[in-house]
Design a protein around this motif. Structure first.
Motif, PDB file in Angstrom:
ATOM      1  N   ILE A  37       0.830  -1.205   0.000  1.00  0.00           N
ATOM      2  CA  ILE A  37       0.000   0.000   0.000  1.00  0.00           C
ATOM      3  C   ILE A  37       0.869   1.262   0.000  1.00  0.00           C
ATOM      4  O   ILE A  37       1.756   1.423   0.845  1.00  0.00           O
ATOM      5  CB  ILE A  37      -0.943  -0.028   1.228  1.00  0.00           C
TER       6      ILE A  37
ATOM      7  N   TYR B  69     -11.544  -1.134   7.224  1.00  0.00           N
ATOM      8  CA  TYR B  69     -10.429  -1.003   8.170  1.00  0.00           C
ATOM      9  C   TYR B  69      -9.185  -0.402   7.513  1.00  0.00           C
ATOM     10  O   TYR B  69      -8.217  -0.086   8.172  1.00  0.00           O
ATOM     11  CB  TYR B  69     -10.107  -2.340   8.853  1.00  0.00           C
ATOM     12  N   LEU B  70      -9.233  -0.240   6.180  1.00  0.00           N
ATOM     13  CA  LEU B  70      -8.125   0.427   5.509  1.00  0.00           C
ATOM     14  C   LEU B  70      -8.551   1.800   4.981  1.00  0.00           C
ATOM     15  O   LEU B  70      -7.969   2.324   4.053  1.00  0.00           O
ATOM     16  CB  LEU B  70      -7.599  -0.453   4.358  1.00  0.00           C
TER      17      LEU B  70
ATOM     18  N   VAL C  64      -5.970   4.633   4.193  1.00  0.00           N
ATOM     19  CA  VAL C  64      -4.795   4.423   3.337  1.00  0.00           C
ATOM     20  C   VAL C  64      -5.123   4.474   1.849  1.00  0.00           C
ATOM     21  O   VAL C  64      -4.312   4.105   1.020  1.00  0.00           O
ATOM     22  CB  VAL C  64      -4.104   3.079   3.663  1.00  0.00           C
ATOM     23  N   GLU C  65      -6.302   4.938   1.498  1.00  0.00           N
ATOM     24  CA  GLU C  65      -6.724   4.984   0.092  1.00  0.00           C
ATOM     25  C   GLU C  65      -5.912   5.998  -0.702  1.00  0.00           C
ATOM     26  O   GLU C  65      -5.512   7.037  -0.191  1.00  0.00           O
ATOM     27  CB  GLU C  65      -8.191   5.405   0.024  1.00  0.00           C
TER      28      GLU C  65
END
Ligand SMILES: *Cc1c(COP(=O)(O)O)cnc(C)c1O
Length: 479
Positions: free
Chosen positions: A119, A332-333, A336-337
């Protein structure tokens, strides 16, 4: 409770090494590596030991530790000794292995820093480095700068990623599978069949297109089959061509196949696991012309970039299709997009993965690309040299001029069964131990293959292979 915590902490702290302990472990491993490099050239290409590695089972995983010396002794005796010696120059079988040392250091560094390379937000430098490598590979095969890609563990996963992307790009749903058609060479790698099965295409129509005498897919036969299928109400979907078939080394006529696929609206996939990096050298680039017409291509750094096992790559020309098949946004992410670069997690089935770009990057940077290009052109020439020598040798028959670096050949004995003789010849060469060869069967005929791809296979090794082959064939003829 605090007593228990103290007790547990003192045991758990065994996982934390001091600088001196770290140095001790590293020193022992480096000494082992030196010994490995010293001993490897003298080892038989295929080593039989008393128990072929079964002794490792006598040291099961247990609560009690052993020291590094003992661990390395176990490895040496039971793991590193039996079987094929894969990093030796005499490995001329299958697709030979590499093992460039700086790649091992890249693995070491990436395991130590343990960057989360899936990521962009988490490890922006790592993702930039990987995407730079993919753009470099894309440029090599004539893809636009905004193509997408992913560094995989190997070619099989890369083929699977391509098949899934091609499926979704054509909007295929399970109800469409039984009337969808895939066009393949009889010499495709079985990982394509496996990818199709895993992707759900157990009922897809598979057409094996006729090949010419040098094992190239015939474009006229391909076009005729696609047209007939469309007339019959089927849905021609995917063409898979080889850029270096594993068995024969043949590169299909990519320009013509690309044109046919484009004109008829099929997805064009090129399997360049073995061969695509030959585009680094001029004669290879010439051979691979037309590869830029593909919609997707795979290439294995652990084959033609001489890396240790564990590196493949997939490139998809239209990045939107690759994202559409692989991108998710779990809650939950949510932090971080996005970011300037595409993230590997959005382009592959994987989320957490090793920072595997480092093992590719370090050798390329330390050596520069020049020696890679030279080595690849050298392997092409060595294959031609071997074929020419074998064509002149008494009793031998050779296959077509190699497109890249695989040569088919066999011995035609004065009497008796040729297939059985050649099977014995492969076995005799293995027992001799100086070089290692493998065999195959094409259209029912038993062929022996010589595949030149280890970075340190040079003319002396090919001359040695010819000597060993001729000696062993003569001995079998006399027997
Ligand atoms: C080796 C190979 C594959 C499979 O790649 P892996 O890295 O072994 O998974 C696919 N296609 C071709 C042509 C190959 O040579």
């Amino acid at each position: 409770m605090f007593d228990r915590l103290d007790q547990l902490e003192s045991q758990a702290r065994a996982l934390e090494l001091s600088a001196a302990q770290r140095q001790h472990l590293t020193g022992e491993v480096v000494a082992y590596v030196d010994r490995f490099y010293r001993e490897s050239p003298g080892r038989p290409m295929y080593q039989y030991t008393d128990d072929m590695g079964a002794g490792i089972l006598d040291a099961p995983i247990s609560p009690d530790p052993i020291d590094i010396g003992e661990a390395l002794r176990l490895l040496h005796r039971h793991v590193d000794s039996p079987g094929l010696n894969p990093t030796a120059p005499g490995h001329l079988a299958y697709i030979p292995a590499g093992g460039l040392y700086p790649a091992a250091l890249g693995d070491y560094l990436s395991a130590v820093t343990n960057l989360y390379s899936g990521i962009f937000f988490v490890a922006p430098g790592a993702v930039r480095l990987e995407n730079m490598l993919l753009r470099w590979m894309g440029e090599m095969v004539g893809y636009p700068a905004d193509a997408a890609g992913n560094l995989t563990t190997g070619g099989s996963i890369a083929n699977l990623t391509s098949v899934v992307t091609a499926r979704d790009a054509h909007g295929l749903k399970p109800k469409d599978y039984a009337r969808s058609v895939v066009y393949l060479s009889g010499e495709r790698h079985h990982s394509i069949d496996k990818a199709l099965r895993i992707a759900g295409f157990t009922e897809v129509v598979m057409r094996l297109i006729d090949m010419d005498a040098a094992y190239h897919m015939r474009p006229d036969a391909l076009a005729a089959q696609i047209d007939a299928d469309r007339q019959a109400g089927l849905n021609p979907w995917l063409v898979v061509a080889n850029a270096g078939a594993t068995n024969t080394g043949a590169v299909d006529p990519l320009t013509e196949i690309g044109q046919i696929a484009h004109d008829r609206g099929l997805w064009f996939h090129v399997d360049g696991a073995y061969g695509a990096f030959f585009a680094l050298c001029e004669p290879g680039r010439e051979r691979l012309r037309g590869i830029e017409r593909s919609d997707s291509v795979i290439m294995d750094p652990h084959k033609s970039l001489f890396l240790p096992w564990g590196s493949g790559a997939v490139l998809i020309k239209d990045r939107r299709t690759m994202l559409a098949s692989h991108h998710y946004s779990p809650s939950y992410l949510q932090d971080v997009e996005g970011g300037e670069e595409l993230s590997p997690a959005d382009l592959s089935p994987e989320l957490t993965r090793s920072f595997r770009g480092l093992r590719v990057w370090l050798p390329l940077k330390l050596f520069g690309t020049r020696p890679f290009a030279a080595a690849l052109e050298e392997k092409m020439l060595l294959a031609r040299y071997f074929r020419a020598r074998m064509a002149e040798a008494d009793g031998f028959e050779v296959g077509p001029e190699p497109d890249l670096s695989v040569v088919l050949w066999r011995y035609v004995p004065a009497r008796g069964d040729a297939d059985a003789f050649n099977a014995q010849l492969v076995e005799a060469v293995k027992r001799d131990g100086r070089v290692f060869l493998s065999s195959t069967r094409i259209d029912g005929v038993f062929w022996i293959r010589l595949a030149v791809l280890a970075y340190h296979t040079h003319k002396d090794t090919i001359d040695l292979a010819i000597d060993v082959i001729c000696e062993q064939a003569a001995a079998l003829e006399r027997a």
